[in-house]
Write an enzyme that holds these catalytic residues in place. Sequence first.
Site, PDB file in Angstrom:
ATOM      1  N   HIS A   1       0.827  -1.206   0.000  1.00  0.00           N
ATOM      2  CA  HIS A   1       0.000   0.000   0.000  1.00  0.00           C
ATOM      3  C   HIS A   1       0.862   1.257   0.000  1.00  0.00           C
ATOM      4  O   HIS A   1       0.477   2.282  -0.547  1.00  0.00           O
ATOM      5  CB  HIS A   1      -0.986  -0.028   1.167  1.00  0.00           C
TER       6      HIS A   1
ATOM      7  N   CYS B   1      -9.635  -3.000 -10.425  1.00  0.00           N
ATOM      8  CA  CYS B   1      -9.057  -1.802  -9.802  1.00  0.00           C
ATOM      9  C   CYS B   1      -7.693  -2.061  -9.175  1.00  0.00           C
ATOM     10  O   CYS B   1      -7.134  -1.191  -8.530  1.00  0.00           O
ATOM     11  CB  CYS B   1     -10.022  -1.221  -8.766  1.00  0.00           C
TER      12      CYS B   1
HETATM   13  C1  PEP Z   1      -6.321  -4.847  -4.692  1.00  0.00           C
HETATM   14  O1  PEP Z   1      -6.107  -5.654  -3.783  1.00  0.00           O
HETATM   15  O2  PEP Z   1      -6.030  -5.053  -5.884  1.00  0.00           O
HETATM   16  C2  PEP Z   1      -6.939  -3.541  -4.375  1.00  0.00           C
HETATM   17  C3  PEP Z   1      -7.300  -2.703  -5.315  1.00  0.00           C
HETATM   18  O3  PEP Z   1      -7.079  -3.218  -3.062  1.00  0.00           O
HETATM   19  P1  PEP Z   1      -5.860  -2.697  -2.155  1.00  0.00           P
HETATM   20  O4  PEP Z   1      -4.662  -2.513  -3.042  1.00  0.00           O
HETATM   21  O5  PEP Z   1      -6.287  -1.443  -1.507  1.00  0.00           O
HETATM   22  O6  PEP Z   1      -5.676  -3.819  -1.186  1.00  0.00           O
HETATM   23 MG    MG Z   2      -7.049  -5.320  -1.871  1.00  0.00          MG
END
Ligand code: PEP
Ligand code: MG
Length: 580
Positions: free
Chosen positions: A197, A512
């Site tokens: 993240h 996403c």
């Molecule tokens: C993912 O896991 O691809 C996602 C979009 O969520 P995050 O990156 O916030 O865990």
């Molecule tokens: Mg995720």
Amino acid sequence: MTLCLQGTRITSGVAIGPVHIIKQHDFEVTEYSIHKNFLQEEVSRYKKAHNNAKNHLDSVLNNIPQSTPSEITAFIHSHLLMLDDEMLSDAPVEIILKQQCNAEWALKIQRDSIVSIFDAMEDDYLRTRRDDVDHVVKTIMQNLLSGAVHHGVHHSQEQRFSGHVIVADDISPSELVLMQHQGIAAFVTQTGGPTSHTAIIARSLNIPAIAGIHNIYTLLHETETIIVDGRFGLVLTNIDDEALHHYHRLRREQQIQLKRYKEFPHLPAITDDGIEINISANIELAEEIPLMHEMGANGIGLYRTEYLFMNRSTTPSEEEQFLAYANVLMQLKDKPLTIRTLDLGSDKQVDSGKQPSHTITNPAMGLRAIRLCLNDLSLFIPQLRAILRVSALGSVKMMIPMLSNINELQQVLRLIQTTQSTLQKESIKFDPDMHIGGMIEVPAAAICAEMFAAELDFLSIGTNDLIQYTLAIDRTDDEVNYLYDPLHPAVLKLIAQTIAAGQQAGIPVTMCGEMAGDPRYTKLLLGLGLQEFSMHPNSHPPIKKIIPLCNTRKLRRQVKRLLKSNNHTEFINQIEKLLC
Ligand code: PEP
Ligand code: MG
């Protein structure tokens, strides 16, 4: 001669600046101002941590084996004496009361003042006693940080990071958001990976970054000027004039390129065979919305609400959340907003004590995201109410992260219904038809995607977690990053299965995760049948350039052949034709 250190690329930017080193547990704590009504509580917090540190050392002393050399016992005794000294028992309390600050900050100030006395001593032996001070302070600090609950707001930080390249073992997403406000030029870490993240935030905020440079503290030195070349994951030290000149020019070129991207025409993304592809934006902070408009996004496909909960000591109330979501919606000028419910836990931690207080062995597999929300309704219900209330103001969708089983989803849907009934009784407006979607980011959910599709209005594939969980590699662990492979046949089959489940149920499927914003995979994803992408606005121009060159019918045929191949060599040959 210029030296090159190789790491893992996080963002492709280039930066030049002096190093500022942050060592883990190096008392780089955050300063909060404490309201006078809570000062006594803060003092008690300090006293409790101090007492726990003492109990800890007492129990070490009591359980020490008979055979332990007397110097070690004497060493622990000396630490206990130091703990009892008024310099550590009383002085931090006075600082809390006088400066109206948090206990960690008071302890840090006191530690720095004791250490400066030792540093000034002529005697070598006494000078080394500063390490003992640090050990004792660390024991109190760990007790403070493990049960941290403050009452306060962030103190405005001095601009000590401005223009610097931060060098650290690791940086958390919340620390990075703070550092960005203080104007850091770039960061380099020993650990972490491209889909952590922290890495995602770095890309969103356009901060050049590199992870996975080992022995960082020996290789890089405070205040020396270094170059961070995110394009190749390189750190350059000992820079000569020629390299410096080259990189200054490169930085200027990157800035011009970024400006060009912002002027990119806002044409719809239509494939060669006439299919319109929906490109939305992922955002973490409302500050990113102007960029989203500049890049011509169709709306927000992923609003990561957890950033509203970071860098503060209390959780935001329903009202505060409502105002924050309404503010984002108003700035969208009628474009749709997909609000993801809280995805806290794992590598996204907050100060408000809203995650398990005990140490978890596998946080990514623990009480995270929807599991945490269902476990603590005092966290979840205010968010559901706030999102439902905002739905009355425009086009809003709600998205649930990390679903792994249908019972969990049904529980969420029931909670949403109950919350709607309560709002109705209170005569508070909401959109009863607001779309509710689920993130498919756990392999179990992808395998059973048709069951989730039957209960939801849309699916969104979170490849960052889907890849992490499918391939059993921690997305924040640099030692296994080399196994992180979006092209693994297992990952592609799960994506294909999810898209097919959505198509059969007649509901949209979007992606996403970071894979959606990587132009290398655009052709492949179109061939897999994906028609809705959500990614950080900075990635829009390169993806929009590729789409008109693609014929989805042809790509679908190619992908069908790819997914059928059982032979690895054949798979590699086929996939190469599908990469950009
Ligand atoms: C993912 O896991 O691809 C996602 C979009 O969520 P995050 O990156 O916030 O865990
Ligand atoms: Mg995720």
